[in-house]
Design a protein around this motif. Structure first.
Motif, short mmCIF file in Angstrom:
data_model
loop_
_atom_site.label_atom_id
_atom_site.label_comp_id
_atom_site.label_asym_id
_atom_site.label_seq_id
_atom_site.Cartn_x
_atom_site.Cartn_y
_atom_site.Cartn_z
N ASP A 129 0.84 -1.20 0.00
CA ASP A 129 0.00 0.00 0.00
C ASP A 129 0.88 1.25 0.00
O ASP A 129 1.82 1.37 0.80
CB ASP A 129 -0.92 -0.03 1.22
N LYS A 130 0.57 2.18 -0.86
CA LYS A 130 1.38 3.39 -0.96
C LYS A 130 1.24 4.29 0.25
O LYS A 130 2.12 5.11 0.52
CB LYS A 130 0.98 4.17 -2.22
N ASP A 131 0.13 4.15 0.98
CA ASP A 131 -0.09 5.03 2.13
C ASP A 131 0.63 4.56 3.39
O ASP A 131 0.61 5.25 4.42
CB ASP A 131 -1.59 5.12 2.42
#
Length: 402
Positions: free
Chosen positions: A377-379
């Motif tokens: 996940d990029k977050d």
């Protein structure tokens, strides 16, 4: 006129310039005197180790080493000539098929050079220096000392071999050759283990007025105390000295209540003991071994001596941890927070995390075939992404737990 000035300059100043240049190496100056003036290392050591023969000399306090008789020498020379003339023996020796009787070799060594060799070994280990000071003796009576183990095996005491305290818990079996009607004294001591006074020794065993070689009929002045080398010190020397008596000696002043478990009552000085009884005692036999700490020493201190075990070790200071910040920049969040936590708590957390994926009756899940091919996940924060990648690859501290 100019030629005379040049000759004077060359005669007086050029040697000084040459010495000055020889003292310069890569821009640095040699400290001290130049090599052609300074003393050599050999000369300096000779001046440091110079001894006054009127003061520093050794005294022989033992028996004279018996020399073989002419008949024995004649037998040796006859055997030597027969061996040299034996062509078959020479051939077997060349082909490495010659049998050598080691028992015969040992007996020959004991009859000839053993007192001189044992004395040199004892001097190497500092036995005479730490027991008798400036005195020495040649051990003309061979000692055979063995510690019997529980599994019908034995460990022998020779000249500096290592015997663990676990192997020397019980009194050893001592054997030697003695003439009829003689009396002997056997003392076992260590110059390395006294914790109250470093100048004294500990007496581990004292048998006096031994008739011939029958130790069971001798007078036990101090009962046997097993080796107790302290943890962190290294090897202790445990020395057996056999004395020959000219008459029966009263050892009442040395006798202790047995079992003697008070170490301060075992304080001992071999030199003082010999000085007091030197008119009736002569050292004749010597054997010693070395021993270092093992776990049985801790148990002996706690259960038998009923005292705290002394330990010599370096207490390393705790690593410095700088004060905590509100916003640590360019540092992994989890690693930064772990610095200020209890290490036991961290290991407990890792252990519980690993036990979640371990079942005693189920096969573990197979690892991912291409762990880095799965996107994250990029977050997620960078530190958490790193931890997840490590978990997929089987890296990190959680995988170091066994």
């Amino acid at each position: 006129m100019s030629n005379k000035i040049f000759q004077i300059y060359a005669k007086d100043f050029l040697p000084r310039i040459k010495i000055r240049i020889e003292q310069i190496r890569h821009g640095h100056r040699i400290r001290g005197k130049p090599p052609m003036i300074a003393r050599t290392l050999k000369q300096r050591l000779e001046s440091l180790n110079r001894e006054d023969p009127k003061i520093s000399f050794k005294v022989d306090i033992g028996f004279a080493v018996p020399k073989p008789s002419k008949d024995v020498k004649q037998i040796w020379w006859t055997k030597r000539a027969a061996i040299r003339s034996d062509s078959e023996m020479e051939r077997r020796s060349r082909n490495r098929s010659l049998f050598v009787d080691l028992n015969y070799v040992k007996e020959s060594w004991l009859e000839t050079n053993s007192p001189f060799h044992i004395r040199r070994i004892a001097e190497h280990y500092g036995i005479f220096q730490h027991l008798f000071g400036d005195a020495y003796f040649a051990p003309i009576v061979p000692l055979q000392i063995n510690y019997n183990l529980d599994d019908d095996k034995s460990v022998g005491v020779y000249k500096g071999n290592v015997i663990k305290p676990k192997e020397a818990c019980k009194p050893p079996v001592v054997e030697y050759k003695a003439q009829t009607g003689t009396l002997w004294t056997l003392v076992m001591s260590t110059p390395d283990g006294n914790m109250q006074n470093s100048e004294d020794e500990y007496c581990h065993w004292f048998l006096g007025n031994i008739p011939e070689n029958k130790l069971e009929r001798g007078e036990q002045i101090m009962d046997y105390l097993r080796p107790i080398p302290v943890r962190g010190v290294g090897y202790y020397r445990y020395i057996f000295v056999l004395y020959k008596q000219t008459r029966r000696i009263d050892y009442t002043e040395y006798k202790k209540i047995q079992p003697c478990l008070q170490l301060n009552e075992r304080n001992w000085s071999t030199l003082e003991f010999y000085r007091k009884h030197q008119d009736h005692l002569t050292p004749a036999g010597l054997a010693f071994y070395q021993s270092d700490w093992d776990p049985t020493v801790t148990e002996f201190y706690h259960s038998t001596l009923d005292t705290k075990e002394p330990i010599f070790q370096y207490d390393f200071p705790k690593p410095y941890i700088k004060p905590q910040k509100w916003f640590p920049l360019k540092e992994a969040f989890n690693l930064y927070m772990d610095r200020y936590r209890d290490p036991k708590e961290i290991m407990k957390e890792y252990l519980l995390r690993k036990l979640k994926n371990v079942h005693p009756f189920k096969v573990p899940k197979p690892p991912l075939k291409y762990p880095n091919a799965y996107a994250l996940d990029k977050d997620l924060p960078s530190w958490l992404k790193t931890e997840m990648r490590k978990e997929r690859l089987g890296l990190g501290r959680v995988n170091d737990l066994k």
